[in-house]
Design an enzyme around this catalytic site. Structure first.
Site, short mmCIF file in Angstrom:
data_model
loop_
_atom_site.label_atom_id
_atom_site.label_comp_id
_atom_site.label_asym_id
_atom_site.label_seq_id
_atom_site.Cartn_x
_atom_site.Cartn_y
_atom_site.Cartn_z
N LYS A 1 0.83 -1.21 0.00
CA LYS A 1 0.00 0.00 0.00
C LYS A 1 0.87 1.26 0.00
CE LYS A 1 -4.24 -1.41 0.05
NZ LYS A 1 -4.98 -2.35 0.15
N LYS B 227 -5.43 -14.77 -11.51
CA LYS B 227 -6.73 -15.05 -10.90
C LYS B 227 -7.74 -13.96 -11.23
CE LYS B 227 -6.12 -15.45 -6.44
NZ LYS B 227 -6.34 -15.80 -5.04
N LYS C 254 -7.74 -11.05 -8.87
CA LYS C 254 -6.63 -10.10 -8.90
C LYS C 254 -6.70 -9.22 -10.14
CE LYS C 254 -4.61 -10.57 -5.21
NZ LYS C 254 -4.19 -11.86 -4.72
#
Ligand code: TRP
Length: 334
Positions: free
Chosen positions: A114, A197, A200
């Site tokens: 982040k 995926k 994601k």
């Protein structure tokens, strides 16, 4: 409630649910609700780390509730609630913050990620995200937490905080929660562009949402990545082709899937035909969920009732835990 094992899981309130969430998480929640004492909540406090618009928050929460219930989560069987309805969670979070070290929080990979992704908003809430998550879990003394791989480190921290609290106050108040692994038959859904995926993927055109209408689903599936087809019999499938078969497995009739599999193995498969069939079957699979979710989302009274009853169940369990924690810490003045 009964002696069933206690399960907690948090559902993000950002983003629309898609097939990856459905088969990776929700379907497993639905299976768990029968045999466990489940607390499933919308993680609205967690979502504040990214400062959502106030006017969006409520709709996000309503949508998540509606989509989960439409997918089969039964609010009679589980406690389905909003995190912010349980004041005992931030209270326990505060207590646990005193046992969490800056150093260990700064080391968490999701935090570091982040910091890299949003350097302008590295707030303390992001840093202590794992502490809030631990409070979510420990407040019900949960032993099992169904989460994906990306959350395992957070869960390990929850175990550490539980252990630290227990050691410091000479208690066994908090069990150490374990990751709940579903049977290996959990279906993994890839993005339709073949890039990892579905959960994601940032590519909305390669992601099928539970809110997509029939035509959108058709368009997305028709654009899914394929190739020239197999060049020799019984060739191993590339990921993106296997993914189409996985999607067929969950939405089409077994004979249909078998026919296309045989065609693949004989090198005479026509991906256009396969995708057309899959598009229809997937549209039919998603349709009832989408319609039920849309209907429920409009029914504010029904959503409010679900959230209220969920909060009542969750608060009953939380109140006991927090009273015990306060007493152990020495906060019992009257
Ligand atoms: N961090 C989880 C996620 O991003 C959501 C979450 C918040 C959660 N609190 C939780 C999951 C407690 C399990 C238990 O998906």
């Amino acid at each position: 409630m009964s002696k069933k094992e206690i399960v907690v899981s948090g559902i993000r309130s950002t983003g629309y649910l898609h097939l990856g969430n459905y088969f990776g998480a929700i379907q497993n929640y639905v299976r768990m609700q029968e045999e466990h004492n489940c607390y499933f909540f919308v993680a609205d406090y967690h979502s504040l780390t990214t400062h959502p618009k106030p006017e969006d928050l409520k709709q996000n929460v309503y949508r998540v509730v509606a989509e989960n219930v439409a997918s089969g989560l039964d609010p009679e069987k589980v406690a389905l609630y909003a995190q912010s309805d349980i004041p005992e969670i931030p209270e326990l979070y505060l207590m646990l913050n005193m046992l969490a070290y800056m150093g260990e929080l700064e080391k968490v990979p999701t935090f570091k990620e982040k910091v890299r992704m949003q350097p302008d908003n590295v707030n303390a809430g992001l840093l202590t995200y794992p502490v809030l998550m631990a409070a979510d879990i420990l407040i019900h003394k949960a032993v099992k937490v169904p989460v994906g791989k990306d959350q395992e480190q957070h869960l390990e921290m929850a175990r550490n905080f539980a252990h630290r609290f227990n050691t410091r106050y000479g208690t066994d108040l908090f069990p150490e929660p374990q990751v709940y692994r579903f049977n290996n038959d959990t279906v993994k859904i890839m993005s339709l562009d073949g890039n990892g995926k579905m959960s994601k993927s940032e590519n909305v055109n390669a992601t099928i949402y539970l809110s997509d209408d029939d035509d959108t689903i058709r368009k997305k599936i028709m654009k899914a990545k394929t190739d020239q087809g197999p060049t020799e019999p019984n060739m191993e499938m590339p990921d993106y082709i296997r993914n189409l078969f996985v999607l067929m497995d969950v939405s089409s009739a077994p004979e249909t899937t078998a026919t296309f599999k045989a065609a693949y193995n004989n090198c005479n498969i026509r991906y256009g035909d396969m995708k057309k069939q899959l598009a229809e079957d997937m549209a039919a699979f998603v349709r009832p969920i989408r319609e039920r979710a849309a209907e429920l989302q409009k029914d504010e009274a029904a959503i409010k009732k679900i959230l209220k009853e969920g909060a009542e169940k969750a608060r009953a369990s939380s109140a006991t835990t927090i009273a015990e924690a306060r007493k152990l810490i020495g906060i019992n003045y009257y």
